[in-house]
Design a protein around this motif. Structure first.
Motif, PDB file in Angstrom:
ATOM      1  N   MET A  24      36.469  -7.769 -20.891  1.00  0.00           N
ATOM      2  CA  MET A  24      37.631  -7.656 -21.031  1.00  0.00           C
ATOM      3  C   MET A  24      37.816  -7.750 -23.193  1.00  0.00           C
ATOM      4  O   MET A  24      38.136  -6.470 -23.580  1.00  0.00           O
ATOM      5  N   SER A  25      38.783  -8.232 -22.931  1.00  0.00           N
ATOM      6  CA  SER A  25      39.402  -8.490 -24.252  1.00  0.00           C
ATOM      7  C   SER A  25      38.149  -8.899 -25.687  1.00  0.00           C
ATOM      8  O   SER A  25      38.546  -8.640 -26.489  1.00  0.00           O
ATOM      9  N   GLY A  26      36.883  -9.692 -24.910  1.00  0.00           N
ATOM     10  CA  GLY A  26      35.537 -10.231 -26.560  1.00  0.00           C
ATOM     11  C   GLY A  26      35.507  -8.723 -27.183  1.00  0.00           C
ATOM     12  O   GLY A  26      35.417  -8.476 -28.038  1.00  0.00           O
TER      13      GLY A  26
ATOM     14  N   ILE B 239      29.769 -14.213 -29.222  1.00  0.00           N
ATOM     15  CA  ILE B 239      29.008 -15.903 -27.907  1.00  0.00           C
ATOM     16  C   ILE B 239      29.330 -15.520 -26.602  1.00  0.00           C
ATOM     17  O   ILE B 239      30.681 -15.737 -26.170  1.00  0.00           O
ATOM     18  N   GLU B 240      28.547 -15.882 -25.486  1.00  0.00           N
ATOM     19  CA  GLU B 240      29.000 -14.818 -23.981  1.00  0.00           C
ATOM     20  C   GLU B 240      28.169 -16.020 -23.250  1.00  0.00           C
ATOM     21  O   GLU B 240      26.696 -16.311 -23.376  1.00  0.00           O
ATOM     22  N   LYS B 241      28.327 -17.260 -22.327  1.00  0.00           N
ATOM     23  CA  LYS B 241      27.675 -17.539 -21.601  1.00  0.00           C
ATOM     24  C   LYS B 241      26.596 -17.320 -20.347  1.00  0.00           C
ATOM     25  O   LYS B 241      25.659 -17.331 -20.202  1.00  0.00           O
TER      26      LYS B 241
ATOM     27  N   GLY C 251      32.918 -10.720 -17.949  1.00  0.00           N
ATOM     28  CA  GLY C 251      33.684 -11.036 -17.252  1.00  0.00           C
ATOM     29  C   GLY C 251      34.453 -11.565 -16.049  1.00  0.00           C
ATOM     30  O   GLY C 251      33.754 -11.980 -15.094  1.00  0.00           O
ATOM     31  N   THR C 252      35.548 -11.100 -15.855  1.00  0.00           N
ATOM     32  CA  THR C 252      36.295 -10.814 -14.216  1.00  0.00           C
ATOM     33  C   THR C 252      35.276 -10.824 -13.913  1.00  0.00           C
ATOM     34  O   THR C 252      34.892 -11.149 -12.442  1.00  0.00           O
ATOM     35  N   TRP C 253      34.891  -8.919 -14.028  1.00  0.00           N
ATOM     36  CA  TRP C 253      34.413  -8.009 -12.947  1.00  0.00           C
ATOM     37  C   TRP C 253      32.547  -8.514 -13.115  1.00  0.00           C
ATOM     38  O   TRP C 253      31.857  -7.471 -12.463  1.00  0.00           O
TER      39      TRP C 253
ATOM     40  N   VAL D 230      41.182  -4.717  -8.993  1.00  0.00           N
ATOM     41  CA  VAL D 230      41.886  -3.859  -9.566  1.00  0.00           C
ATOM     42  C   VAL D 230      42.818  -3.752  -8.453  1.00  0.00           C
ATOM     43  O   VAL D 230      43.366  -2.869  -7.577  1.00  0.00           O
ATOM     44  N   ASP D 231      44.074  -4.807  -8.898  1.00  0.00           N
ATOM     45  CA  ASP D 231      45.620  -4.665  -8.701  1.00  0.00           C
ATOM     46  C   ASP D 231      46.184  -3.481  -9.050  1.00  0.00           C
ATOM     47  O   ASP D 231      47.504  -2.896  -9.081  1.00  0.00           O
ATOM     48  N   VAL D 232      46.202  -3.623 -10.165  1.00  0.00           N
ATOM     49  CA  VAL D 232      46.610  -2.164 -10.973  1.00  0.00           C
ATOM     50  C   VAL D 232      45.663  -1.155 -11.463  1.00  0.00           C
ATOM     51  O   VAL D 232      44.584  -0.848 -11.506  1.00  0.00           O
TER      52      VAL D 232
ATOM     53  N   LEU E 132      45.856   3.436 -15.584  1.00  0.00           N
ATOM     54  CA  LEU E 132      46.209   2.065 -15.822  1.00  0.00           C
ATOM     55  C   LEU E 132      44.861   1.155 -17.142  1.00  0.00           C
ATOM     56  O   LEU E 132      45.393   0.745 -17.755  1.00  0.00           O
ATOM     57  N   TYR E 133      44.287   0.482 -15.907  1.00  0.00           N
ATOM     58  CA  TYR E 133      43.625  -0.719 -16.406  1.00  0.00           C
ATOM     59  C   TYR E 133      42.465   0.124 -16.665  1.00  0.00           C
ATOM     60  O   TYR E 133      41.321   0.227 -16.247  1.00  0.00           O
ATOM     61  N   SER E 134      42.344   0.843 -17.913  1.00  0.00           N
ATOM     62  CA  SER E 134      41.675   1.274 -19.039  1.00  0.00           C
ATOM     63  C   SER E 134      41.508   0.795 -19.993  1.00  0.00           C
ATOM     64  O   SER E 134      42.927   1.167 -20.059  1.00  0.00           O
TER      65      SER E 134
ATOM     66  N   SER F  39      49.172  -4.064 -17.279  1.00  0.00           N
ATOM     67  CA  SER F  39      47.860  -4.541 -17.358  1.00  0.00           C
ATOM     68  C   SER F  39      47.378  -5.583 -18.152  1.00  0.00           C
ATOM     69  O   SER F  39      47.941  -6.019 -19.257  1.00  0.00           O
ATOM     70  N   ILE F  40      46.641  -6.470 -17.955  1.00  0.00           N
ATOM     71  CA  ILE F  40      45.988  -7.491 -18.990  1.00  0.00           C
ATOM     72  C   ILE F  40      45.374  -6.654 -20.304  1.00  0.00           C
ATOM     73  O   ILE F  40      45.502  -7.374 -21.281  1.00  0.00           O
ATOM     74  N   ILE F  41      45.154  -5.498 -19.903  1.00  0.00           N
ATOM     75  CA  ILE F  41      44.517  -4.478 -21.185  1.00  0.00           C
ATOM     76  C   ILE F  41      45.122  -4.667 -22.029  1.00  0.00           C
ATOM     77  O   ILE F  41      45.206  -4.386 -22.907  1.00  0.00           O
TER      78      ILE F  41
HETATM   79  C1  LIG Z   1      39.787 -11.502  -8.999  1.00  0.00           C
HETATM   80  C2  LIG Z   1      40.350 -10.743  -9.874  1.00  0.00           C
HETATM   81  C3  LIG Z   1      41.209  -9.579 -10.120  1.00  0.00           C
HETATM   82  C4  LIG Z   1      41.786  -9.453 -10.772  1.00  0.00           C
HETATM   83  N1  LIG Z   1      42.871  -8.178 -11.000  1.00  0.00           N
HETATM   84  C5  LIG Z   1      43.442  -8.344 -12.156  1.00  0.00           C
HETATM   85  C6  LIG Z   1      44.300  -6.431 -11.951  1.00  0.00           C
HETATM   86  O1  LIG Z   1      44.656  -5.996 -11.381  1.00  0.00           O
HETATM   87  N2  LIG Z   1      45.040  -6.301 -13.338  1.00  0.00           N
HETATM   88  C7  LIG Z   1      44.880  -7.261 -14.284  1.00  0.00           C
HETATM   89  O2  LIG Z   1      45.869  -6.623 -15.147  1.00  0.00           O
HETATM   90  N3  LIG Z   1      44.519  -8.494 -14.510  1.00  0.00           N
HETATM   91  C8  LIG Z   1      43.209  -8.716 -13.481  1.00  0.00           C
HETATM   92  N4  LIG Z   1      42.974  -9.737 -13.509  1.00  0.00           N
HETATM   93  C9  LIG Z   1      43.200 -11.174 -14.615  1.00  0.00           C
HETATM   94  C10 LIG Z   1      42.029 -10.123 -15.497  1.00  0.00           C
HETATM   95  O3  LIG Z   1      40.775 -11.650 -15.627  1.00  0.00           O
HETATM   96  C11 LIG Z   1      42.001  -9.985 -16.733  1.00  0.00           C
HETATM   97  O4  LIG Z   1      42.195  -8.167 -16.219  1.00  0.00           O
HETATM   98  C12 LIG Z   1      40.791 -10.062 -17.492  1.00  0.00           C
HETATM   99  O5  LIG Z   1      39.457  -9.397 -17.110  1.00  0.00           O
HETATM  100  C13 LIG Z   1      40.190 -11.060 -18.074  1.00  0.00           C
HETATM  101  O6  LIG Z   1      39.495 -10.397 -19.062  1.00  0.00           O
HETATM  102  P1  LIG Z   1      39.233 -11.695 -20.621  1.00  0.00           P
HETATM  103  O7  LIG Z   1      38.013 -10.619 -21.000  1.00  0.00           O
HETATM  104  O8  LIG Z   1      40.136 -11.988 -21.439  1.00  0.00           O
HETATM  105  O9  LIG Z   1      38.472 -12.550 -19.773  1.00  0.00           O
HETATM  106  P2  LIG Z   1      37.431 -13.167 -18.647  1.00  0.00           P
HETATM  107  O10 LIG Z   1      37.140 -11.518 -17.985  1.00  0.00           O
HETATM  108  O11 LIG Z   1      37.178 -14.496 -17.739  1.00  0.00           O
HETATM  109  O12 LIG Z   1      36.259 -13.704 -19.676  1.00  0.00           O
HETATM  110  C14 LIG Z   1      35.935 -14.117 -20.167  1.00  0.00           C
HETATM  111  C15 LIG Z   1      34.723 -14.238 -20.845  1.00  0.00           C
HETATM  112  O13 LIG Z   1      34.890 -15.775 -21.896  1.00  0.00           O
HETATM  113  C16 LIG Z   1      32.650 -16.077 -21.008  1.00  0.00           C
HETATM  114  N5  LIG Z   1      33.382 -17.664 -21.654  1.00  0.00           N
HETATM  115  C17 LIG Z   1      34.541 -18.590 -21.635  1.00  0.00           C
HETATM  116  N6  LIG Z   1      33.804 -19.556 -21.864  1.00  0.00           N
HETATM  117  C18 LIG Z   1      33.269 -19.412 -22.336  1.00  0.00           C
HETATM  118  C19 LIG Z   1      31.813 -20.125 -24.202  1.00  0.00           C
HETATM  119  N7  LIG Z   1      32.443 -21.739 -24.019  1.00  0.00           N
HETATM  120  N8  LIG Z   1      31.171 -19.516 -24.648  1.00  0.00           N
HETATM  121  C20 LIG Z   1      31.032 -18.621 -23.715  1.00  0.00           C
HETATM  122  N9  LIG Z   1      31.272 -17.890 -23.657  1.00  0.00           N
HETATM  123  C21 LIG Z   1      32.789 -18.312 -22.503  1.00  0.00           C
HETATM  124  C22 LIG Z   1      33.483 -16.255 -19.676  1.00  0.00           C
HETATM  125  O14 LIG Z   1      31.952 -16.060 -19.855  1.00  0.00           O
HETATM  126  C23 LIG Z   1      33.717 -14.718 -19.664  1.00  0.00           C
HETATM  127  O15 LIG Z   1      32.759 -14.056 -19.414  1.00  0.00           O
HETATM  128  C24 LIG Z   1      41.943  -9.985 -12.353  1.00  0.00           C
HETATM  129  C25 LIG Z   1      41.311 -11.241 -11.980  1.00  0.00           C
HETATM  130  C26 LIG Z   1      40.214 -11.310 -11.629  1.00  0.00           C
HETATM  131  C27 LIG Z   1      39.748 -13.428 -10.737  1.00  0.00           C
END
Ligand SMILES: Cc1cc2nc3c(=O)[nH]c(=O)nc-3n(C[C@H](O)[C@H](O)[C@H](O)COP(=O)(O)OP(=O)(O)OC[C@H]3O[C@@H](n4cnc5c(N)ncnc54)[C@H](O)[C@@H]3O)c2cc1C
Length: 640
Positions: free
Chosen positions: A152-154, A171-173, A179-181, A191-193, A197-199, A548-550
């Motif tokens: 979501m963040s990238g 770059i995505e592994k 990611g998470t989803w 999702v817990d939010v 809102l979580y969009s 939410s983290i978004i």
């Molecule tokens: C089961 C679960 C439920 C959740 N529910 C909620 C919720 O209800 N509300 C909320 O706000 N948040 C929730 N979260 C937190 C959730 O992680 C964030 O909301 C959000 O998905 C984070 O996105 P992100 O892109 O920052 O990280 P991630 O989704 O973790 O994505 C990180 C990406 O980086 C990639 N990556 C990592 N290291 C490397 C590397 N060295 N090289 C290349 N690629 C790499 C990974 O493969 C992954 O695709 C939940 C988390 C989990 C695990």
């Protein structure tokens, strides 16, 4: 209700259908949307008494609900019948009108919240879109960005860079986005939010199937976003960033990548790490883990090839993931043994598994602006969320019971809920009441499914500490529990930020050596000595009782893009966060976190790192993060 011919922006519908739809609505935002559409006044006696998410319908009494429903139905009928909407005459009027509506919903804070809320609900089209293009600011200057991670963040970072015309590569592994989803495919993952809102604020979806949709729906949302915004074509899948190294002469980063074609090195002027906090599964340090003869896996690496039907299944952990999948597998398993170290507090959420009510779904799709006002309403209730009830009161006898009167009230209320769902099972109730203050660990949403699973004849909750894993199952101090399958629901190595990448900044300093197990960053984004390296979902940007983290990732993306704008416009090569700014900020964060339930309690929680510092959580309101990240102050940086 069927969508037919469109009248004054509203699909044709019978009066009875409109009345039925209103019965499913969240009323305060519906009144706001309709007043905004029709120009009709909002009655003072229908101002919602509260915006707490714990109180349905803004705390309206039954009489107020009836009155609000009647008014909403009349306005919908008028709209359907073609009563022309009253358009405000000028931009100034627009703002005044909007402010009046916001005041109706949130009261005296309206003026303060208006800019943030306009951002968050994107009343105006995508107000965070960069108002600049790289070619205009620095024509011909080479400037590209590597983003690590396509979760979501990238993806939001990529979207913003694309809008500014800054070339980037992700770059995505993994072999897909999300990611998470993508990774959490366990049964019941959701999702817990609230999804509304979580969009992304700028990419709404008006047909979420459930209030809290399942992981596959979220994955589809992020996949479609990446594809439709042409982000997917910038992603190198199946490739992992191994190391990042800053070259002080050229002010560029060397990005070492391990991909399907072998090793490769990319060069970029800036790097954005978007690798998540909850991305590396954590396994417990229990002896004998490798001795188990049957299949075992972590919840985030669910092995769908293992058929659990009729099997003796051991689940280790009772955190957020176990809480979601146990009710899903309990009936199929022959015997389910759940090993609990610390119980979670449960927040009653009756609609946790429910589809969005058809009337609400129809209104969200059919009434122009309702989806935005609905999101706005959810957002208002989450700016503070339950934060006030986790503040430590210095005059309160702080203990593992509670940290303030409000926190103690919360404990009493949540305990009553546990007493209700475990009525008749004193053994389960005793195990279910946490011995730490509400908010010190992640609270979980509950609609009774957990208790129903635990009450089953084939399910056992074990609170004896595990002494070891054996070839045949799990051994505790008092018993041996044979198992065919072991599932680790033991969370993530959340405080190991940016692991296992090696990251070398100015003067050859390695980031993990600098952090020494205690990751810190300014605004969770920048670290002194590592110019043009920007983290997303970095240290102290996790929220647990509000928002939410978004929301955070959108704030971070705006801030990072603002930094790049400053660099390009000012002709600077790089920005290095000032140590004094970083340190003062972290002193403030630490002091505040110590004054929250999660900082005051000694319960084990993933909010803290191995040194005991709360390195995950943001201790303030959403508003405060939004204000701090709205626009970078380049005085916070040494410009190179
Ligand atoms: C089961 C679960 C439920 C959740 N529910 C909620 C919720 O209800 N509300 C909320 O706000 N948040 C929730 N979260 C937190 C959730 O992680 C964030 O909301 C959000 O998905 C984070 O996105 P992100 O892109 O920052 O990280 P991630 O989704 O973790 O994505 C990180 C990406 O980086 C990639 N990556 C990592 N290291 C490397 C590397 N060295 N090289 C290349 N690629 C790499 C990974 O493969 C992954 O695709 C939940 C988390 C989990 C695990």
């Amino acid at each position: 209700m069927t969508a037919g011919s469109v009248t004054a922006g509203l699909p044709a519908a019978a009066d009875a259908d409109l009345r039925a739809a209103v019965a499913d609505a969240e009323l305060p935002p519906l009144l706001a949307a309709l007043a905004h559409l029709t120009g009709s006044p909002l009655p003072a006696d229908l101002r919602p008494p509260t915006i707490s998410r714990l109180v349905p319908q803004g705390g309206y009494s039954d009489r107020q609900q009836d009155q609000a429903k009647a008014l909403a139905t009349d306005l919908l009928i008028a709209l359907r019948d073609g009563v022309p909407p009253e358009a405000p005459a000028s931009a100034a009027n627009q703002r005044a009108w909007l402010l009046e509506t916001v005041r109706f919903l949130v009261g005296d804070d309206a003026e303060r919240y208006l800019p943030l809320l306009m951002d968050e609900v994107a009343v105006t089209a995508d107000p965070d879109a960069p108002a600049w293009r790289r070619d205009d600011l620095a024509p011909g200057r080479p400037f590209s960005v590597v983003i690590v991670g396509a979760g979501m963040s990238g993806l939001v970072a990529a979207y913003r860079l694309g809008q500014a015309g800054v070339p980037y590569t992700i770059i995505e592994k993994n072999d897909d986005v999300g990611g998470t989803w993508l990774e959490n495919s366990y049964p019941g993952c959701r999702v817990d939010v609230s999804n509304h809102l979580y969009s992304y604020s700028f990419w709404p979806k008006d047909d979420w199937p459930q209030y809290f949709s399942t992981g596959d729906v979220l994955l589809d949302y992020f996949r479609r976003f990446a594809a439709e915004q042409h982000i997917t074509e910038h992603i190198r899948f199946g490739s992992e960033v191994v190391s990042l190294k800053f070259d002080e002469d050229t002010c560029t980063w060397s990005v070492q990548v391990r991909g399907p074609g072998g090793a490769d090195v990319l060069t970029a002027e800036a790097v954005i790490t978007a690798v998540g906090q909850l991305n590396r599964p954590s396994y417990p340090a229990i002896a004998g883990r490798d001795d188990f003869a049957g299949p075992s896996f972590h919840s985030a690496r669910w092995d769908h090839g293992v058929d659990l039907r009729g099997k003796r299944v051991a689940v280790i952990g009772t955190g957020a993931s176990a809480f979601q999948f146990v009710p899903e597998i309990a009936a199929a398993a022959g015997r389910l043994t759940i090993f609990q170290r610390t119980p979670p507090w449960l927040g009653p959420t009756p609609n946790y598994h429910d589809p969005v009510a058809p009337g609400l779904q129809w209104l969200l799709r059919s009434v122009p602006g309702y989806a935005q006002w609905y999101r706005f309403w959810l957002f208002c209730s989450s700016v503070e969320g339950m934060l006030p009830s986790v503040h430590v009161d210095p005059d309160w006898p702080v203990s593992e019971r509670s940290v303030s009167a409000a926190n103690d009230d919360r404990r009493a209320e949540l305990t009553r809920y546990l007493e209700r769902i475990f009525a008749g099972r004193p053994d389960l109730l005793e195990a279910a009441v946490p011995g730490y203050p509400p908010g010190a660990k992640r609270m979980l949403r509950d609609n009774g499914a957990w208790a129903a699973a635990l009450r089953r004849d084939n399910v056992e909750l074990v609170t004896d500490p595990i002494s070891r894993i054996t070839r045949n199952g799990v051994q505790t101090a008092s018993a041996v529990h044979d198992a065919d399958v072991v599932i680790y629901a033991t969370g993530f190595a959340a405080s190991d930020f940016l692991v296992p990448m090696s990251i070398t900044g100015r003067g050859g300093t390695e980031l993990h050596e600098r952090w020494n197990g205690d990751a810190r960053a300014y605004l969770g984004i920048t670290v002194p000595g590592f110019p043009n390296l920007f983290c997303m979902y970095g240290p102290n940007t996790n929220i647990v009782v509000n928002g939410s983290i978004i929301f955070f990732s959108e704030c971070e993306a705006r801030y990072i893009v603002g930094c790049l704008e400053g660099l390009l416009a000012g002709g600077h090569r790089a920005a290095d966060c000032r140590a004094d700014v970083h340190d003062a900020y972290n002193v403030m964060i630490d002091a505040a976190n110590r004054q929250r339930a999660w900082g005051a309690s000694s319960v084990n929680a993933w909010y803290k790192n191995a040194l005991g510092r709360v390195s995950q959580n943001w201790p303030f309101t959403l508003m405060e993060y939004w204000e701090r990240t709205r626009a970078p102050d380049l005085h916070d940086y040494e410009l190179l």
